[in-house]
Design an enzyme around this catalytic site. Structure first.
Site, PDB file in Angstrom:
ATOM      1  N   GLU A  47       0.821  -1.215   0.000  1.00 30.17           N
ATOM      2  CA  GLU A  47       0.000   0.000   0.000  1.00 30.17           C
ATOM      3  C   GLU A  47       0.856   1.266   0.000  1.00 30.17           C
ATOM      4  OE1 GLU A  47      -2.897  -0.388  -0.806  1.00 30.17           O
ATOM      5  OE2 GLU A  47      -3.094  -2.501  -0.298  1.00 30.17           O
TER       6      GLU A  47
ATOM      7  N   HIS B 183       2.017   2.268  -3.327  1.00 26.95           N
ATOM      8  CA  HIS B 183       1.011   3.032  -4.066  1.00 26.95           C
ATOM      9  C   HIS B 183       1.181   4.537  -3.847  1.00 26.95           C
ATOM     10  CE1 HIS B 183      -1.757   0.430  -6.192  1.00 26.95           C
ATOM     11  NE2 HIS B 183      -1.855  -0.394  -5.149  1.00 26.95           N
TER      12      HIS B 183
END
Length: 209
Positions: free
Chosen positions: A174, A177
């Protein structure tokens, strides 16, 4: 006195840099604010560009941050087995993520604002990963087995903790990202790197993030 004035200017500049743009506010609050935001896909050219952009820090005390956090959770819950999501995946290039905590009792979903990995172990995991924004893509990737994480909550309170195993993998995915790094590009960039593989995954861990 002059030094204090300079520090004040720098502080104000920092605060202003965290403010949402008009377009971000419109996107966060569009439609039913209690519903999920659409998850961006690499198959759409405009959405793909957003996914590749760097994310900026966010003001945890801004009311729009709370709305974004809530709607991101709804977006994650709307998926089939997703275990994490980052703000760029709903079109907002800001540093917010949700992660399912497989390292805690009940495996709860938790949000993290302005997360930073301050340390990574040299020992690596090798395991399967997918992505909610990349349709029908799965591959094997190396991730640090243990990380140290710093972040804040919606009250602005700062936290630091060590995370390991599969949950550490989700955090790394994550946070990638937030730097515009997609696993579809990661394989090529890492092909000349070497790691010590460790099996820290369960059979059911090859799910989208």
């Amino acid at each position: 006195m002059k030094k204090l004035s300079i520090l004040f200017v720098l502080f104000i500049g920092f605060i202003n840099a965290q403010k949402f743009s008009k377009s971000e506010i419109e996107l966060i609050n569009q439609g039913n604010i209690n519903s999920a935001l659409p998850i961006y896909q690499t198959t759409d050219e405009h959405q793909h560009k957003t996914l590749l952009n760097l994310s900026a820090e966010i003001d945890p005390l801004d009311k729009n941050t709370a709305t974004l956090v809530k709607r991101m959770k709804e977006s994650l819950l709307s998926t089939d087995g997703g275990v994490g999501i980052a703000a760029p995946q709903v079109g907002i290039n800001r540093k917010v993520i949700w992660v399912q905590r497989f390292d805690k009792e009940g495996e709860p979903l938790e949000y993290f604002i302005n997360p930073v990995i301050t340390w990574r172990s040299e020992l690596q995991n090798l395991g399967p990963e997918g992505d909610l924004s990349i349709p029908e893509f799965r591959d094997q990737f190396y991730r640090s087995k243990v990380i140290q994480l710093e972040y804040v909550d919606l009250k602005g309170q700062k936290f630091s903790e060590m995370v390991e195993g599969f949950t550490a993998v989700i955090f790394q995915h994550e946070i990638d990202h937030l730097f515009g790094i997609l696993i579809s590009d990661k394989k090529e960039k890492e092909k000349n790197d070497s790691y010590q593989p460790v099996d820290a995954f369960k059979k059911s861990d090859a799910v989208g993030r």
